[in-house]
Design an enzyme around this catalytic site. Structure first.
Site, short mmCIF file in Angstrom:
data_model
loop_
_atom_site.label_atom_id
_atom_site.label_comp_id
_atom_site.label_asym_id
_atom_site.label_seq_id
_atom_site.Cartn_x
_atom_site.Cartn_y
_atom_site.Cartn_z
N GLU A 13 0.82 -1.22 0.00
CA GLU A 13 0.00 0.00 0.00
C GLU A 13 0.86 1.27 0.00
OE1 GLU A 13 -2.78 -0.83 -0.78
OE2 GLU A 13 -2.82 -2.88 -0.04
N GLY A 14 2.06 1.16 -0.51
CA GLY A 14 2.97 2.30 -0.60
C GLY A 14 4.01 2.27 0.49
#
Length: 595
Positions: free
Chosen positions: A436-437
């Protein structure tokens, strides 16, 4: 091995006494019918499910792992049965649209109960708890036909959803997405391409899987602007007899952690899919999914910190080694918990777990308003979440790795062994800093894309809220805390000004400062949570309470945070002020020999 216990009392304290969820729910259309007694009942029921069903499967699932044979995934023993219990209990329906078969409740309640499941068995959660993001994305952007076709079965838990973003050649750089979407002439599209790192892309929990896939239409614009979003079911229920779609799992990854979770390489080979939202606006739609997943990742990290703290605390109370610094020379060995360095590590774990919980639930209140407030509230909530979400995801994932590692350190050689489960937590939590980054991406999003861009006002408003609290806070215990918090907020604001000034002439400044800036923002934000907690505990003690030890511990944990953890901001501030020169000045060849 210590058995996980759901920290229901701590969650109740956070929701009801610190963050005012009773009045918050009363103000929401989805929360008006949810009493705090309802909240307690749900927390207790899910806590029991986490303790008795999920936690016993955690170690066995890690040892067995997910199986892949002939394109099919089989989860470890007990996993699919546990999911059936979860569905039979009606839990997937909670906080999802009533018109699609859901049960009205604020999203924050779903998130609060999810902590227990994440702490008990992170791998198991990777199969089913992505559904809420898929539901939200479809409800927000899909047309009525697609919503009616897919959402009710996702809400019930009968079907499950995935998020298919990245590809072998691009990693986090979605501008390089090559998956193609060709119109079929009947309103559907032919989707072709390969996606990697797809959690639960194939599984044995549900008969159908709705993949949300990023792809490019013919003649699409280059970069992220040309990406569209498509719903691609594993079983094409509109085809004759509901035939299998043209997609398959090529393999599952062999991972450092989350071994019981199937992380899939997916091939879409002319699979039939349907456009979700507007053409070439796919990334905008997918960000609804991504942002929910980012906050969920923050909670996964915080839950591991709680689990690691529980295990380390149990061991430190039982293990005898060395004499207490206050004991006589003739005394025998003391429990580890009396030693100052052990207490330093335990309190660091405790502060990360409890401060992180408060920050996640504080963010969840804003999600509730973004989902169901009035027009003005929604706009304000979306701006605040634009700042808070990368802070929570980035900072808590970094600190949870520290907390789980400290668990091993407290147990010493026993922590390095499998029996206490801490080495598994170290492996499992590590991914929260990546998916998710990554932390670097979160930092650059926070500083470069938002606070040096259109979301600067959100920081102004958040800092004003903190400073207003500090002005009105009262009680002897809070005086030193709020003074330090005010000073920390001022440093944060000054460094934001410095970043705006330096980045104008140094294009590498934001990248060089981003992670330090994010972590500094995290320490200040959690400092605010601890000040709120100390205020609530102080008020209870002043009024008289039968739980004096509980509330006194809240104040003492806050004091530890302000004494030992908040000062870390000064190292981050110094690093930011030193700029990018030492990073960019070295020629590439000077890094070392080519390999």
């Amino acid at each position: 091995m210590h058995s996980y216990k759901a920290p229901i009392r701590d969650v109740r304290f956070c929701m009801q006494e610190v963050l005012g969820f009773s009045s918050h729910y009363a103000s929401l259309p989805t929360g008006a019918g949810v009493s705090m007694d309802d909240v307690d009942s749900i927390l207790e029921a899910v806590g029991q499910f986490a303790e008795e069903v999920l936690a016993p499967l955690n170690r066995s699932g890690d040892e067995e792992g997910a199986h892949f044979e002939n394109g099919k995934v089989r989860s470890p023993r007990g996993f699919a049965d546990a999911y059936k219990q979860y569905v039979d209990g009606g839990w997937p329906r909670l906080a999802n649209p009533e018109e699609q078969g859901g049960e009205a409740a604020p999203y924050s309640l779903k998130l609060a109960m999810s902590e227990f499941m994440q702490a008990a068995n992170h791998s198991w959660c990777m199969y089913g708890l992505l559904n809420d993001g898929a539901i939200k994305t479809l409800v927000s952007f899909a047309d009525a036909q697609l919503i009616e076709r897919f959402v009710p079965k996702l809400v019930s838990g009968e079907w499950m959803g995935t998020m298919c973003l990245t590809e072998p050649h691009c990693g986090s750089d979605l501008s390089q997405v090559r998956t193609r979407a060709e119109p079929r002439g009947d309103g559907s599209y032919s989707i072709s391409g390969t996606k990697i790192f797809i959690s639960s892309g194939e599984q044995d929990f549900s008969d159908n899987i709705v993949h949300l896939v990023l792809a490019r239409l013919p003649d699409a614009a280059p970069g992220t602007r040309g990406i569209s979003l498509f719903a691609v079911p594993k079983v094409d229920d509109q085809a004759a007899r509901g035939s299998a779609n043209s997609l398959r799992c090529l393999s599952i990854e062999h991972k450092m952690g989350l071994r019981a979770s199937a992380t899939c390489v997916m091939a879409f080979e002319g699979a039939r899919g349907w456009l979700v939202g507007e053409p070439e606006r796919g990334l905008n739609a997918m960000f609804v999914f991504i942002n929910k997943s980012r906050l969920g990742t923050a909670q996964q990290a915080q839950a591991h910190a709680e689990g690691a703290f529980q295990s380390a605390l149990a061991y430190a109370r039982e293990r005898l080694a060395g004499r207490s610094p206050h004991a006589s020379s003739s005394g025998g060995p003391s429990a580890l918990i009396v030693h100052p360095d052990i207490r330093r590590m335990l309190l660091t774990q405790k502060a990360i777990a409890e401060g992180g919980r408060a920050l996640v639930l504080y963010c969840a209140k804003w999600v509730d308003l973004a989902d169901g407030g009035d027009v003005e509230q929604r706009a304000l909530a979306e701006q605040r979440l634009a700042v808070l979400t990368p802070i929570a995801k980035g900072a808590l994932s970094e600190w949870a790795s520290e907390a789980t590692d400290l668990g091993i350190q407290i147990l010493g050689g026993h922590g390095y062994m499998k029996e206490w489960g801490l080495e598994q937590r170290v492996r499992d939590v590590r991914i929260t800093r990546i998916y998710e980054g990554t932390t670097g991406i979160q930092g650059m999003d926070l500083l470069g894309r938002k606070l040096l861009g259109p979301q600067r006002q959100a920081l102004t408003e958040f800092s004003a809220e903190i400073l207003a609290f500090c002005r009105q806070a009262n009680g002897a215990e809070l005086t030193a805390m709020t003074a330090r918090l005010v000073a920390a907020v001022k440093i944060w604001l000054e460094l934001t000004e410095l970043a705006a000034e330096r980045s104008a002439s140094d294009p590498a400044f934001v990248g060089a400062a981003a992670v330090d800036y994010l972590l500094l923002a995290g320490y200040v934000s959690v400092g605010y949570m601890f000040a709120l907690s100390a205020q609530a505990a102080s008020s209870k003690l002043a009024d008289g309470t039968t739980e004096e030890a509980f509330y006194r511990a809240k104040i003492q944990t806050a004091q530890f945070y302000f004494d030992k953890l908040l000062p870390r901001i000064h190292a981050h501030a110094a690093s930011i002020g030193n700029g990018s020169e030492s990073l960019t000045g070295m020629p590439e060849a000077s890094f070392g020999l080519e390999v």
